[in-house]
Design a protein around this motif. Structure first.
Motif, PDB file in Angstrom:
ATOM      1  N   ASN A 145      50.874  -4.898  33.703  1.00 48.63           N
ATOM      2  CA  ASN A 145      49.953  -5.776  34.421  1.00 48.63           C
ATOM      3  C   ASN A 145      48.953  -4.896  35.168  1.00 48.63           C
ATOM      4  OD1 ASN A 145      51.099  -5.150  37.117  1.00 48.63           O
ATOM      5  ND2 ASN A 145      52.864  -6.317  36.367  1.00 48.63           N
ATOM      6  N   SER A 146      47.913  -5.493  35.687  1.00 45.29           N
ATOM      7  CA  SER A 146      46.816  -4.713  36.266  1.00 45.29           C
ATOM      8  C   SER A 146      47.198  -3.932  37.522  1.00 45.29           C
ATOM      9  CB  SER A 146      45.625  -5.616  36.561  1.00 45.29           C
ATOM     10  OG  SER A 146      45.973  -6.575  37.538  1.00 45.29           O
ATOM     11  N   SER A 189      42.968  -1.104  40.509  1.00 48.22           N
ATOM     12  CA  SER A 189      43.738  -1.866  39.529  1.00 48.22           C
ATOM     13  C   SER A 189      43.323  -1.382  38.145  1.00 48.22           C
ATOM     14  CB  SER A 189      43.512  -3.372  39.665  1.00 48.22           C
ATOM     15  OG  SER A 189      42.194  -3.715  39.297  1.00 48.22           O
ATOM     16  N   LEU A 190      44.143  -1.679  37.173  1.00 47.12           N
ATOM     17  CA  LEU A 190      43.874  -1.266  35.805  1.00 47.12           C
ATOM     18  C   LEU A 190      43.338  -2.470  35.042  1.00 47.12           C
ATOM     19  CD1 LEU A 190      44.110   1.112  33.798  1.00 47.12           C
ATOM     20  CD2 LEU A 190      46.360   0.215  33.178  1.00 47.12           C
ATOM     21  N   PRO A 191      42.068  -2.429  34.646  1.00 47.65           N
ATOM     22  CA  PRO A 191      41.502  -3.586  33.944  1.00 47.65           C
ATOM     23  C   PRO A 191      42.018  -3.696  32.509  1.00 47.65           C
ATOM     24  CG  PRO A 191      39.824  -1.893  34.242  1.00 47.65           C
ATOM     25  CD  PRO A 191      41.074  -1.395  34.911  1.00 47.65           C
ATOM     26  N   PRO A 192      41.966  -4.877  31.928  1.00 45.79           N
ATOM     27  CA  PRO A 192      42.371  -5.042  30.533  1.00 45.79           C
ATOM     28  C   PRO A 192      41.600  -4.089  29.626  1.00 45.79           C
ATOM     29  CG  PRO A 192      42.113  -7.178  31.556  1.00 45.79           C
ATOM     30  CD  PRO A 192      41.596  -6.160  32.542  1.00 45.79           C
ATOM     31  N   GLY A 193      42.335  -3.522  28.676  1.00 42.54           N
ATOM     32  CA  GLY A 193      41.742  -2.612  27.709  1.00 42.54           C
ATOM     33  C   GLY A 193      41.812  -1.146  28.090  1.00 42.54           C
ATOM     34  N   HIS A 208      50.431   3.271  30.008  1.00 42.05           N
ATOM     35  CA  HIS A 208      50.369   1.898  30.498  1.00 42.05           C
ATOM     36  C   HIS A 208      49.005   1.329  30.129  1.00 42.05           C
ATOM     37  CE1 HIS A 208      53.836   2.777  33.172  1.00 42.05           C
ATOM     38  NE2 HIS A 208      53.285   3.983  33.188  1.00 42.05           N
ATOM     39  N   THR A 209      49.005   0.184  29.500  1.00 44.08           N
ATOM     40  CA  THR A 209      47.755  -0.496  29.183  1.00 44.08           C
ATOM     41  C   THR A 209      47.902  -1.975  29.477  1.00 44.08           C
ATOM     42  OG1 THR A 209      45.986  -0.715  27.536  1.00 44.08           O
ATOM     43  CG2 THR A 209      48.251  -0.931  26.729  1.00 44.08           C
ATOM     44  N   VAL A 210      46.800  -2.584  29.819  1.00 44.16           N
ATOM     45  CA  VAL A 210      46.788  -4.011  30.132  1.00 44.16           C
ATOM     46  C   VAL A 210      46.085  -4.733  28.993  1.00 44.16           C
ATOM     47  CG1 VAL A 210      46.041  -5.786  31.757  1.00 44.16           C
ATOM     48  CG2 VAL A 210      46.737  -3.529  32.599  1.00 44.16           C
ATOM     49  N   GLY A 270      57.492  -5.983  35.926  1.00 47.33           N
ATOM     50  CA  GLY A 270      57.496  -7.427  35.718  1.00 47.33           C
ATOM     51  C   GLY A 270      58.567  -7.788  34.728  1.00 47.33           C
ATOM     52  N   GLY A 271      58.254  -8.741  33.890  1.00 45.16           N
ATOM     53  CA  GLY A 271      59.208  -9.190  32.891  1.00 45.16           C
ATOM     54  C   GLY A 271      58.944  -8.539  31.551  1.00 45.16           C
TER      55      GLY A 271
END
Length: 181
Positions: A31-32, A66-70, A87-89, A37-38
């Motif tokens: 997640n960002s 935060s880590l943005p999507p992509g 780690h990637t979102v 999490g799950g």
């Protein structure tokens, strides 16, 4: 395990638990906030060692917000058999109208580029965005496999693969591989 030659490398598919795979890096569908999490994210945090991985992730978030999507970032693997965790979102599925296909492609390709930049030669991915983020599995498989093919053809890594949870997921990805590869 299935292995398919692509470029000068190999693409593999296997059913199982990504946290048990001995390779240079496993990819976390994060997640960002990199907060655990799950699903795969939680399993990787537990297997790597929650306290150590949390500290590493908190240090990254303190620096970038935060880590943005992509996008993708790297931590040690801690207690995992893999040396590193990338780690990637992935994007949350919103019907395909919020640039989700491009963001999902970026999550795979940026993970491969980060691997290349850190001399990581073998990398294993989960099905990014296909769990609680709701991405349609068949579409995600085509996007992911196309990105992995591109990365292998470019020589970013020597071996890249998918570790899938369950026989149905494995079959879906194998079918997509026949179409894409």
């Amino acid at each position: 395990m299935q292995r398919v030659p692509v470029g000068s490398g190999h693409l593999f598919f296997r059913q199982g638990d990504i946290t048990t795979l001995a390779c240079d890096a496993v990819v976390n569908a994060a997640n960002s906030r990199l907060a655990g999490g799950g699903g795969v994210d939680g399993a990787i945090h537990r297997a790597a060692g929650i306290a150590d991985l949390r500290r590493a992730c908190e240090a990254i978030i303190a620096e970038i917000g935060s880590l943005p999507p992509g996008r993708a970032v790297l931590t040690p693997g801690f207690d995992l058999p893999a040396r590193y965790i990338i780690h990637t979102v992935g994007p949350v599925w919103r019907g395909g109208k919020d640039n989700e296909p491009a963001l999902l492609r970026d999550a795979y390709l940026n993970s491969l580029r980060l691997a290349h930049d850190n001399d990581i030669r073998t990398i294993a991915f989960p099905a990014i965005s296909c769990g609680v983020y709701g991405y349609p599995v068949e579409a995600a498989a085509r996007i992911a496999l196309t990105a992995l093919r591109e990365g292998l053809e470019a020589g970013l890594v020597a071996e890249a693969g998918m570790v899938l949870h369950g026989a149905a997921a494995h079959a879906t990805w194998a079918d997509a591989a026949e179409e894409v590869l």
